[in-house]
Design a protein around this motif. Sequence first.
Motif, PDB file in Angstrom:
ATOM      1  N   VAL A 235       0.882  -1.170   0.000  1.00  0.00           N
ATOM      2  CA  VAL A 235       0.000   0.000   0.000  1.00  0.00           C
ATOM      3  C   VAL A 235       0.921   1.222   0.000  1.00  0.00           C
ATOM      4  N   LYS A 236       1.157   1.734  -1.188  1.00  0.00           N
ATOM      5  CA  LYS A 236       2.187   2.767  -1.378  1.00  0.00           C
ATOM      6  C   LYS A 236       1.833   4.052  -0.631  1.00  0.00           C
ATOM      7  N   CYS A 237       2.759   4.501   0.200  1.00  0.00           N
ATOM      8  CA  CYS A 237       2.512   5.688   1.024  1.00  0.00           C
ATOM      9  C   CYS A 237       3.771   6.558   1.010  1.00  0.00           C
ATOM     10  N   CYS A 238       4.182   6.934  -0.182  1.00  0.00           N
ATOM     11  CA  CYS A 238       5.453   7.655  -0.277  1.00  0.00           C
ATOM     12  C   CYS A 238       5.449   8.604  -1.478  1.00  0.00           C
ATOM     13  N   HIS A 239       6.497   9.436  -1.529  1.00  0.00           N
ATOM     14  CA  HIS A 239       6.879  10.207  -2.715  1.00  0.00           C
ATOM     15  C   HIS A 239       5.874  11.275  -3.132  1.00  0.00           C
ATOM     16  N   GLY A 240       5.033  11.717  -2.194  1.00  0.00           N
ATOM     17  CA  GLY A 240       4.101  12.811  -2.493  1.00  0.00           C
ATOM     18  C   GLY A 240       2.794  12.349  -3.097  1.00  0.00           C
ATOM     19  N   VAL A 360      16.799  14.591  -2.627  1.00  0.00           N
ATOM     20  CA  VAL A 360      16.622  13.845  -1.382  1.00  0.00           C
ATOM     21  C   VAL A 360      16.156  12.428  -1.704  1.00  0.00           C
ATOM     22  N   GLN A 361      15.195  12.316  -2.602  1.00  0.00           N
ATOM     23  CA  GLN A 361      14.579  11.008  -2.871  1.00  0.00           C
ATOM     24  C   GLN A 361      15.488  10.090  -3.673  1.00  0.00           C
ATOM     25  N   ARG A 362      16.141  10.618  -4.721  1.00  0.00           N
ATOM     26  CA  ARG A 362      17.039   9.762  -5.510  1.00  0.00           C
ATOM     27  C   ARG A 362      18.321  10.531  -5.838  1.00  0.00           C
ATOM     28  N   GLY A 405      17.798   4.019  -1.635  1.00  0.00           N
ATOM     29  CA  GLY A 405      18.680   5.139  -1.993  1.00  0.00           C
ATOM     30  C   GLY A 405      20.143   4.753  -2.128  1.00  0.00           C
ATOM     31  N   TYR A 406      20.424   3.519  -2.459  1.00  0.00           N
ATOM     32  CA  TYR A 406      21.811   3.031  -2.499  1.00  0.00           C
ATOM     33  C   TYR A 406      22.496   3.216  -3.858  1.00  0.00           C
ATOM     34  N   SER A 407      21.721   3.486  -4.921  1.00  0.00           N
ATOM     35  CA  SER A 407      22.325   3.404  -6.259  1.00  0.00           C
ATOM     36  C   SER A 407      23.511   4.352  -6.448  1.00  0.00           C
ATOM     37  N   TYR A 408      23.455   5.538  -5.838  1.00  0.00           N
ATOM     38  CA  TYR A 408      24.550   6.489  -6.052  1.00  0.00           C
ATOM     39  C   TYR A 408      25.891   5.970  -5.491  1.00  0.00           C
ATOM     40  N   LEU A 431      17.299  -2.069  -4.344  1.00  0.00           N
ATOM     41  CA  LEU A 431      17.991  -1.486  -5.497  1.00  0.00           C
ATOM     42  C   LEU A 431      16.989  -0.845  -6.442  1.00  0.00           C
ATOM     43  N   GLY A 432      17.198   0.416  -6.732  1.00  0.00           N
ATOM     44  CA  GLY A 432      16.366   1.119  -7.692  1.00  0.00           C
ATOM     45  C   GLY A 432      17.094   1.245  -9.021  1.00  0.00           C
ATOM     46  N   ARG A 433      17.575   2.475  -9.301  1.00  0.00           N
ATOM     47  CA  ARG A 433      18.166   2.741 -10.617  1.00  0.00           C
ATOM     48  C   ARG A 433      19.268   1.762 -10.993  1.00  0.00           C
ATOM     49  N   VAL A 435      19.535  -1.252 -10.786  1.00  0.00           N
ATOM     50  CA  VAL A 435      19.115  -2.495 -11.413  1.00  0.00           C
ATOM     51  C   VAL A 435      18.539  -2.258 -12.823  1.00  0.00           C
ATOM     52  N   LEU A 436      18.167  -0.998 -13.116  1.00  0.00           N
ATOM     53  CA  LEU A 436      17.784  -0.678 -14.499  1.00  0.00           C
ATOM     54  C   LEU A 436      19.025  -0.753 -15.385  1.00  0.00           C
ATOM     55  N   ALA A 437      20.137  -0.291 -14.841  1.00  0.00           N
ATOM     56  CA  ALA A 437      21.390  -0.280 -15.611  1.00  0.00           C
ATOM     57  C   ALA A 437      22.077  -1.644 -15.570  1.00  0.00           C
ATOM     58  N   CYS A 463      16.532   8.088 -16.899  1.00  0.00           N
ATOM     59  CA  CYS A 463      15.333   7.285 -16.614  1.00  0.00           C
ATOM     60  C   CYS A 463      14.250   8.136 -15.956  1.00  0.00           C
ATOM     61  N   THR A 464      14.609   9.306 -15.456  1.00  0.00           N
ATOM     62  CA  THR A 464      13.608  10.249 -14.938  1.00  0.00           C
ATOM     63  C   THR A 464      13.311  11.340 -15.971  1.00  0.00           C
ATOM     64  N   THR A 465      14.343  11.830 -16.636  1.00  0.00           N
ATOM     65  CA  THR A 465      14.130  12.880 -17.641  1.00  0.00           C
ATOM     66  C   THR A 465      13.212  12.394 -18.766  1.00  0.00           C
TER      67      THR A 465
HETATM   68  C1  LIG Z   1      12.433   5.277 -13.357  1.00  0.00           C
HETATM   69  C2  LIG Z   1      12.004   5.175 -11.936  1.00  0.00           C
HETATM   70  C3  LIG Z   1      10.725   4.733 -11.631  1.00  0.00           C
HETATM   71  C4  LIG Z   1      10.322   4.630 -10.300  1.00  0.00           C
HETATM   72  N1  LIG Z   1       9.081   4.152 -10.019  1.00  0.00           N
HETATM   73  C5  LIG Z   1       8.716   3.949  -8.729  1.00  0.00           C
HETATM   74  C6  LIG Z   1       7.486   3.312  -8.424  1.00  0.00           C
HETATM   75  O1  LIG Z   1       6.727   2.911  -9.317  1.00  0.00           O
HETATM   76  N2  LIG Z   1       7.178   3.145  -7.113  1.00  0.00           N
HETATM   77  C7  LIG Z   1       8.012   3.554  -6.102  1.00  0.00           C
HETATM   78  O2  LIG Z   1       7.687   3.378  -4.925  1.00  0.00           O
HETATM   79  N3  LIG Z   1       9.198   4.137  -6.379  1.00  0.00           N
HETATM   80  C8  LIG Z   1       9.571   4.327  -7.659  1.00  0.00           C
HETATM   81  N4  LIG Z   1      10.806   4.845  -7.935  1.00  0.00           N
HETATM   82  C9  LIG Z   1      11.735   5.163  -6.840  1.00  0.00           C
HETATM   83  C10 LIG Z   1      12.697   3.994  -6.612  1.00  0.00           C
HETATM   84  O3  LIG Z   1      11.987   2.860  -6.182  1.00  0.00           O
HETATM   85  C11 LIG Z   1      13.778   4.353  -5.578  1.00  0.00           C
HETATM   86  O4  LIG Z   1      13.163   4.744  -4.384  1.00  0.00           O
HETATM   87  C12 LIG Z   1      14.696   5.472  -6.035  1.00  0.00           C
HETATM   88  O5  LIG Z   1      15.116   5.284  -7.361  1.00  0.00           O
HETATM   89  C13 LIG Z   1      15.902   5.605  -5.116  1.00  0.00           C
HETATM   90  O6  LIG Z   1      16.615   4.397  -5.052  1.00  0.00           O
HETATM   91  P1  LIG Z   1      17.965   4.180  -5.909  1.00  0.00           P
HETATM   92  O7  LIG Z   1      18.972   5.135  -5.353  1.00  0.00           O
HETATM   93  O8  LIG Z   1      18.358   2.751  -5.694  1.00  0.00           O
HETATM   94  O9  LIG Z   1      17.633   4.475  -7.326  1.00  0.00           O
HETATM   95  C14 LIG Z   1      11.214   4.979  -9.260  1.00  0.00           C
HETATM   96  C15 LIG Z   1      12.504   5.417  -9.577  1.00  0.00           C
HETATM   97  C16 LIG Z   1      12.899   5.509 -10.896  1.00  0.00           C
HETATM   98  C17 LIG Z   1      14.291   5.959 -11.199  1.00  0.00           C
END
Ligand SMILES: Cc1cc2nc3c(=O)[nH]c(=O)nc-3n(C[C@H](O)[C@H](O)[C@H](O)COP(=O)(O)O)c2cc1C
Length: 500
Positions: A235-240, A360-362, A405-408, A431-433, A435-437, A463-465
């Motif tokens: 139940v997603k409760c984050c990121h605004g 802050v978030q990424r 927030g570990y990717s950096y 792992l966020g970003r 694992v995309l790479a 991936c955000t732009t």
């Molecule tokens: C392209 C992209 C899509 C994302 N989509 C979601 C999402 O659907 N749900 C979510 O909770 N976070 C989403 N996030 C945030 C990531 O889950 C993560 O919190 C963020 O990238 C920071 O972690 P990192 O440093 O490992 O990338 C997204 C991030 C990116 C870069």
Amino acid sequence: MPAFWFLLAAFLLRRFFGMSDYPKIAQLKTVAAFRARLAELGLELPVDERVLSADQGSPLAAPIQIGPLQVGNRWCIQPMEGWDANRDGSPSELTLRRWRHFGKSGAKLIWGGEAAAVQPDGRANPNQTLATASNKAGLAALLNECLVAHRAAFDNADDFVVGLQLTHSGRFCRPNTKDLEPRIAYHHPLLDEKFGIRPDDDSVVWTDDDLERLIDRYIAAAGIARDVGFQFVDVKCCHGYLLHEFLSARTRPGRFGGDFDGRTRLLFTIIRRIRETYADLHVFVRLSIFDTLPYKTSRDVGQPMDYEHLLPYRLGFGASEANPLEYDLAEGFELLRRLKRAGVLAVNISCGSPYYNPHVQRPAIFPPSDGYLPPEDPLVGVVRQIQAARACKAAVPDLPMVGTGYSYLQEYLPHVAQAVVRDGWTDIVGLGRMVLAYPELPADTLAGKAMERKKICRTFSDCTTAPRNSLPSGCYPLDAHYKQLPQAEELKKVKQEIKG
Ligand SMILES: Cc1cc2nc3c(=O)[nH]c(=O)nc-3n(C[C@H](O)[C@H](O)[C@H](O)COP(=O)(O)O)c2cc1C
Ligand code: SF4
């Protein structure tokens, strides 16, 4: 004279590459150099000298029990949407490919896969996946893709746990075009200004009656996830997004705002109703445990929006009222305790919002197109998140937690992940970003293979732009599949236009 050249180089890097002049991680050639940089910044973070394989007893290889679920190791894939579903919310080949990559990553916990909207007008973009009856087959296909990939790579999926993240995008709904169609919890003076909402427009504010219907949508979505075979819903409760915004709805009158009970009522009602309705479906929560001010969008170094007139600041969850640039975890700890009591099995600790304080978030060295140059070394942002998660773990030790927030950390990510899990700062590393790479990073690490440098996410933020400019998300700089897409050319043009 050298000072002149240094300043000129810094100016050119900023002007033409949108880059800050903090030392890049790739320049820190050894663990000692990385530790020295942390020390220079006054940051406390454990970094192991040597990364162990599973056979050598890596703490990351240890299984963990989450309620009745056995999770085979301490790696987790964070939810990441791709702005790439079909318009009816069903997966495209790009969506399936991403879930395939998650499955073969070697991580044993797939935290939600991606945000799936519980109703079409709650989507964050017109191409967001839907968690509705109309897309039941699509959700089944995503889960299947992930499971098949995992079994193919690791023989079985007995200790592999996959859930679906449920969302409503609230203030950040863009269900039809790239224009916002917000549905907000309350009028927030800074966010209203930043995202063009008139302070007297109450048509965008949820009524309590509307919320009752929304709760039903969450329950229906959870039922679909369960029928399809997901082991849990997040139940997603984050990121605004909507449920996160409610946590700070102090100025909202009525049952769903005001005091702590009121502000958390929507979240807890959804959790309780899901648990009452589906006894065999587990509930997890991804939480922005702290927030900070919205930042101004600019091509310069990030600055918070003017806020002095709003002090004491009561417009953020987990932001200090006296100084909202600092976090205050007191309410967050209480929320975690109550989540545990409500039967939530695990919490994923995140923070802030990618829309209004992305540094802050990424944390990233290159900002996304709607961001700003980093106002701090991105390592500061990484350690802020890791330390906050550590404090949460210490406050509620019997609630399993995933850190974010570990990717950096780049080449030092496994060194830090191993150390923080061993030291009990977090149970699991998400792992966020990265694992995309580099989809196979967890598997490579556990097999004792050195990281493949050319696959390491360098936080270019494409991936955000890309999605900020109506293109599918993906790792355009490093993933050969995205490099050859026609959208890669479009993205280049967008970036050139931004540079002017
Ligand atoms: C392209 C992209 C899509 C994302 N989509 C979601 C999402 O659907 N749900 C979510 O909770 N976070 C989403 N996030 C945030 C990531 O889950 C993560 O919190 C963020 O990238 C920071 O972690 P990192 O440093 O490992 O990338 C997204 C991030 C990116 C870069
Ligand atoms: S585009 Fe690739 S390298 Fe850039 S931040 Fe995203 S995953 Fe990392």
